[in-house]
Scaffold this motif. Structure first.
Motif, mmCIF file in Angstrom:
data_model
loop_
_atom_site.group_PDB
_atom_site.id
_atom_site.type_symbol
_atom_site.label_atom_id
_atom_site.label_comp_id
_atom_site.label_asym_id
_atom_site.label_seq_id
_atom_site.Cartn_x
_atom_site.Cartn_y
_atom_site.Cartn_z
ATOM 1 N N LEU B 30 40.966 -12.043 -3.525
ATOM 2 C CA LEU B 30 40.283 -11.869 -4.826
ATOM 3 C C LEU B 30 40.367 -13.164 -5.618
ATOM 4 N N SER B 33 37.962 -15.657 -4.332
ATOM 5 C CA SER B 33 36.548 -15.450 -4.721
ATOM 6 C C SER B 33 36.345 -15.863 -6.169
ATOM 7 N N ILE B 34 37.365 -15.662 -7.021
ATOM 8 C CA ILE B 34 37.227 -16.123 -8.413
ATOM 9 C C ILE B 34 37.110 -17.634 -8.448
ATOM 10 N N ILE B 88 33.321 -10.263 -11.769
ATOM 11 C CA ILE B 88 34.643 -10.282 -11.129
ATOM 12 C C ILE B 88 35.264 -8.897 -11.201
ATOM 13 N N CYS B 89 35.241 -8.286 -12.403
ATOM 14 C CA CYS B 89 35.852 -6.962 -12.534
ATOM 15 C C CYS B 89 35.104 -5.951 -11.678
ATOM 16 N N ASP B 91 33.566 -6.562 -8.966
ATOM 17 C CA ASP B 91 33.836 -6.836 -7.556
ATOM 18 C C ASP B 91 35.102 -6.123 -7.102
ATOM 19 N N THR B 92 36.121 -6.064 -7.961
ATOM 20 C CA THR B 92 37.373 -5.452 -7.520
ATOM 21 C C THR B 92 37.340 -3.935 -7.697
#
Lengths: 64, 129
Positions: B30, B33-34, B88-89, B91-92
């Motif tokens: 993660l 990816s960020i 981002i949020c 994505d997780t």
């Protein structure tokens, strides 16, 4: 600056997972957890620098 | 032309490495990816600056009031950053936080838009008899 940073972090991740396996073999579970935390913290510091750079650039470009 | 190849290369390599790391250390993939997202955004910023300069010249030539152009720029900057954090949020799988971030972004854009709305209303009121 850009692509080698990605490789650095990927390499760090793989290195940490290898070390974790070694530590698990040596029955040192808690060190393995500590190592994962250290890895995450190192990558977080890199991310914070990048985010800081992004925000200053956005502020300067968009005339905040 | 070269930049787009560079960005696509970084993106693909980043996703492949993120998948490789995902099985060993999900949290690091993660973070990776960020980082890739941040790098691509930073590369894009210089291009956006060029576009904004051109738009600014056109606005000054057409002697549009610069305050409106500045507000538009602020709205774009806010959406630029909130989109980054929102994805981002998302994505997780943290849909809760993602929706809150998007709501906050909309509210800030609305706050920026209020002066312009007032200006329009005033001009409309003057038109009426």
């Amino acid at each position: 600056m850009d692509i080698d940073l990605v490789f650095k972090i990927a390499g760090l991740g793989i290195l940490i997972s290898v070390f974790n396996m070694v530590l698990k073999q040596a029955e040192k579970e808690e060190q393995a957890q500590m190592l994962t935390l250290v890895g995450v913290i190192i990558v977080l510091m890199v991310i914070i620098q990048l985010i800081n750079q992004l925000f200053t650039n956005v502020r300067s470009i968009f005339g905040f | 032309m070269v930049e787009i190849i560079q960005i696509v290369g970084i993106g693909i390599i980043g996703t492949i490495l993120a998948v490789v790391i995902k099985q060993y250390k999900p949290e690091l993939s993660l973070l990776l990816s960020i980082v890739v997202g941040l790098i691509i955004l930073l590369l894009l910023l210089s291009r956006i600056a060029v576009i904004i300069d051109v738009m600014e010249n056109l606005a000054t030539k057409a002697n549009i009031d610069l305050i409106y152009f500045k507000t538009i720029l602020k709205v774009i900057a806010i959406s630029y950053i909130t989109e980054f954090a929102y994805k981002i949020c998302e994505d997780t799988g943290q849909h809760n936080i993602a929706m809150k971030i998007q709501l906050a972004g909309r509210i800030f854009i609305m706050i920026l838009g209020i002066p312009i709305m007032l200006a329009i209303l005033e001009s409309v009121m003057q038109l009426l008899p």
